[in-house]
Design a protein around this motif. Sequence first.
Motif, PDB file in Angstrom:
ATOM      1  N   SER A  66       0.890  -1.101   0.089  1.00 23.43           N
ATOM      2  CA  SER A  66      -0.006  -0.023  -0.081  1.00 23.43           C
ATOM      3  C   SER A  66       0.780   1.306  -0.029  1.00 23.43           C
ATOM      4  O   SER A  66       0.553   2.228  -0.727  1.00 23.43           O
ATOM      5  CB  SER A  66      -0.813   0.044   1.161  1.00 23.43           C
ATOM      6  N   THR A  67       2.005   1.245   0.742  1.00 25.47           N
ATOM      7  CA  THR A  67       3.021   2.372   0.619  1.00 25.47           C
ATOM      8  C   THR A  67       3.563   2.612  -0.608  1.00 25.47           C
ATOM      9  O   THR A  67       3.838   3.778  -1.293  1.00 25.47           O
ATOM     10  CB  THR A  67       4.065   2.447   1.813  1.00 25.47           C
ATOM     11  N   VAL A  68       3.565   1.448  -1.361  1.00 23.34           N
ATOM     12  CA  VAL A  68       4.411   1.663  -2.781  1.00 23.34           C
ATOM     13  C   VAL A  68       3.355   2.006  -3.628  1.00 23.34           C
ATOM     14  O   VAL A  68       3.726   3.080  -4.426  1.00 23.34           O
ATOM     15  CB  VAL A  68       4.799   0.122  -3.282  1.00 23.34           C
ATOM     16  N   ILE A  69       2.213   1.958  -3.510  1.00 21.46           N
ATOM     17  CA  ILE A  69       1.098   2.407  -4.314  1.00 21.46           C
ATOM     18  C   ILE A  69       0.937   3.713  -4.158  1.00 21.46           C
ATOM     19  O   ILE A  69       0.654   4.527  -5.163  1.00 21.46           O
ATOM     20  CB  ILE A  69      -0.401   1.619  -4.251  1.00 21.46           C
ATOM     21  N   VAL A  70       0.852   4.366  -2.850  1.00 21.37           N
ATOM     22  CA  VAL A  70       0.703   5.711  -2.499  1.00 21.37           C
ATOM     23  C   VAL A  70       1.944   6.201  -3.084  1.00 21.37           C
ATOM     24  O   VAL A  70       1.831   7.630  -3.768  1.00 21.37           O
ATOM     25  CB  VAL A  70       0.616   5.904  -1.132  1.00 21.37           C
ATOM     26  N   ALA A  71       3.278   5.788  -2.927  1.00 26.64           N
ATOM     27  CA  ALA A  71       4.362   6.551  -3.193  1.00 26.64           C
ATOM     28  C   ALA A  71       4.420   6.800  -4.867  1.00 26.64           C
ATOM     29  O   ALA A  71       4.969   7.674  -5.206  1.00 26.64           O
ATOM     30  CB  ALA A  71       5.580   5.771  -2.720  1.00 26.64           C
ATOM     31  N   LEU A  72       3.900   5.608  -5.586  1.00 24.94           N
ATOM     32  CA  LEU A  72       3.955   5.886  -6.954  1.00 24.94           C
ATOM     33  C   LEU A  72       2.878   6.921  -7.381  1.00 24.94           C
ATOM     34  O   LEU A  72       2.951   7.428  -8.434  1.00 24.94           O
ATOM     35  CB  LEU A  72       3.788   4.571  -7.565  1.00 24.94           C
ATOM     36  N   THR A  73       1.748   6.745  -6.948  1.00 28.15           N
ATOM     37  CA  THR A  73       0.469   7.470  -7.106  1.00 28.15           C
ATOM     38  C   THR A  73       0.755   9.039  -6.750  1.00 28.15           C
ATOM     39  O   THR A  73       0.475  10.052  -7.455  1.00 28.15           O
ATOM     40  CB  THR A  73      -0.664   7.185  -6.318  1.00 28.15           C
ATOM     41  N   VAL A  74       1.387   9.523  -5.649  1.00 28.20           N
ATOM     42  CA  VAL A  74       1.846  10.929  -5.325  1.00 28.20           C
ATOM     43  C   VAL A  74       3.186  10.887  -5.052  1.00 28.20           C
ATOM     44  O   VAL A  74       3.642  11.112  -3.621  1.00 28.20           O
ATOM     45  CB  VAL A  74       1.166  11.028  -3.996  1.00 28.20           C
ATOM     46  N   PRO A  75       4.247  11.257  -6.074  1.00 28.27           N
ATOM     47  CA  PRO A  75       5.551  11.013  -5.823  1.00 28.27           C
ATOM     48  C   PRO A  75       6.263  12.070  -5.666  1.00 28.27           C
ATOM     49  O   PRO A  75       7.180  12.703  -6.384  1.00 28.27           O
ATOM     50  CB  PRO A  75       6.084  10.408  -7.186  1.00 28.27           C
ATOM     51  N   LEU A  76       5.525  12.973  -4.696  1.00 31.94           N
ATOM     52  CA  LEU A  76       5.850  14.397  -4.366  1.00 31.94           C
ATOM     53  C   LEU A  76       6.310  14.653  -3.006  1.00 31.94           C
ATOM     54  O   LEU A  76       5.804  14.672  -1.928  1.00 31.94           O
ATOM     55  CB  LEU A  76       4.654  15.308  -4.901  1.00 31.94           C
ATOM     56  N   PHE A  77       7.702  14.630  -2.988  1.00 36.99           N
ATOM     57  CA  PHE A  77       8.205  14.692  -1.542  1.00 36.99           C
ATOM     58  C   PHE A  77       7.891  15.985  -0.643  1.00 36.99           C
ATOM     59  O   PHE A  77       7.525  15.738   0.362  1.00 36.99           O
ATOM     60  CB  PHE A  77       9.833  14.385  -1.576  1.00 36.99           C
ATOM     61  N   GLY A  78       8.124  17.040  -1.408  1.00 37.89           N
ATOM     62  CA  GLY A  78       8.021  18.261  -0.673  1.00 37.89           C
ATOM     63  C   GLY A  78       6.681  18.577  -0.208  1.00 37.89           C
ATOM     64  O   GLY A  78       6.451  18.743   0.977  1.00 37.89           O
TER      65      GLY A  78
END
Length: 432
Positions: free
Chosen positions: A353-365
């Motif tokens: 699930s964290t991978v999916i969110v990281a790929l969907t919202v890849p905006l660190f700042g």
Amino acid sequence: MEVQSSQSSSAQRDDESQRPHQSDDDDDQGTSSFLRSCFNGVNILLGVGIVSVPYALSEGGWLCLMILVLVAFSCFYTGLLIQKCMDSSPRTNTTYPDIAERAFGKRGRWLISTFMYLELYLVAVEFLILEGDNLEKLFPYANVHLGKLRIGPKQAFVLLAALVVLPTTWLRNLRLLAYVSAGGVLASLVLVCCTFWIGAMEGVGFHERGEVWGSLSGVMRALSLFSFCYSGHPVFPELRNSMRDRTQFSKVLIVSFAISTLSYGSMAILGNLMYGHHLQSQLTLNLPTNKTTSKIAIYTTLANPITKYAIVVAPIATAIEDTIQALSRRRRRCNNNNAAVTMLTTRTCLVISTVIVALTVPLFGPLMAFVGAFLNVGLSFLFPCACYLKINAGGRRFGMEFCVIVMISVLGSLIAVVGTYISVRDIIAGKR
């Protein structure tokens, strides 16, 4: 905090969760010395947020250095309020949720726990994004082809990072990782030193001037990111409980906040003098990759999330597993095999699930600003003030203490409302 901000605070939180609970007896003390407690305090506060404070300062302008100090003082003061809440009933107020429950009942405990778990979850997502961004900078042409499917380097490295950390999440005893992740303090200091060396000796220089004061949106982004940096309040009760001499807790907070603020401020100043308005959301993305010092800085930054990911998600996974096992016991279906399967399934699904969110919202700042404005402001500004005023009737009497609490609450409410709006807007717009 770190995570962390967010992010270092999570390591300490899990490390303390592995220890036996303190006895209710007031005479029971922890074993940590003053020096070790100071180290743990700095480790709580000094996390991955250090790579984004230069960007925060470039957005808000040089005067935001005063705001950094203001946020640090506010969080330091609310840390003292947590201590006072614990002192009012030392037998029951041993954790942050305990304090919230005493102040507002079961709903208070539920609200605090929800904020804490959501913060940990999004910090884990931030770890994966950080890995993807920085590895893509080092290896920009690392595309992966699966038949006709092409996976870009950033997405591929997020998936690779998830595969690396997945086995660590299956470990029940995370003490070894907790000790390794305590190296976050050293990693942050190495990053500051490498940044100075690159600017002074590797040809980058300190020629940028930046702005004295940025736009309102930039200032609010800076406030949100600074709030992320000082997100250790859920762990402060455990830090105090671990101390041999708990009367020195306020001194531990002073040392921890002073060292952390000095480190954050130094990194912010160095980054702005080097890159100014060209700064990206992570300073490491600006560093030249053809320099050995830059590679040391980037690889040091990359190592922290690998060791801390399992520690960050462990409290969430444990809470889910306990709920599932409680339901299974009611249905009389609980045994050791089921518990093991539940553990593996839960933690694997959590990583996915964290991978999916990281790929969907890849905006660190923007994602870090959202965590800082929406979650950490509640945990570090608003909830400590509300709990203290509810538990201690004397705090509601008009005076210097009451005025400071009101000012901190107003500042926190401003960041929560405006900062959350701006960070959500940036996420929707895809601002990096």
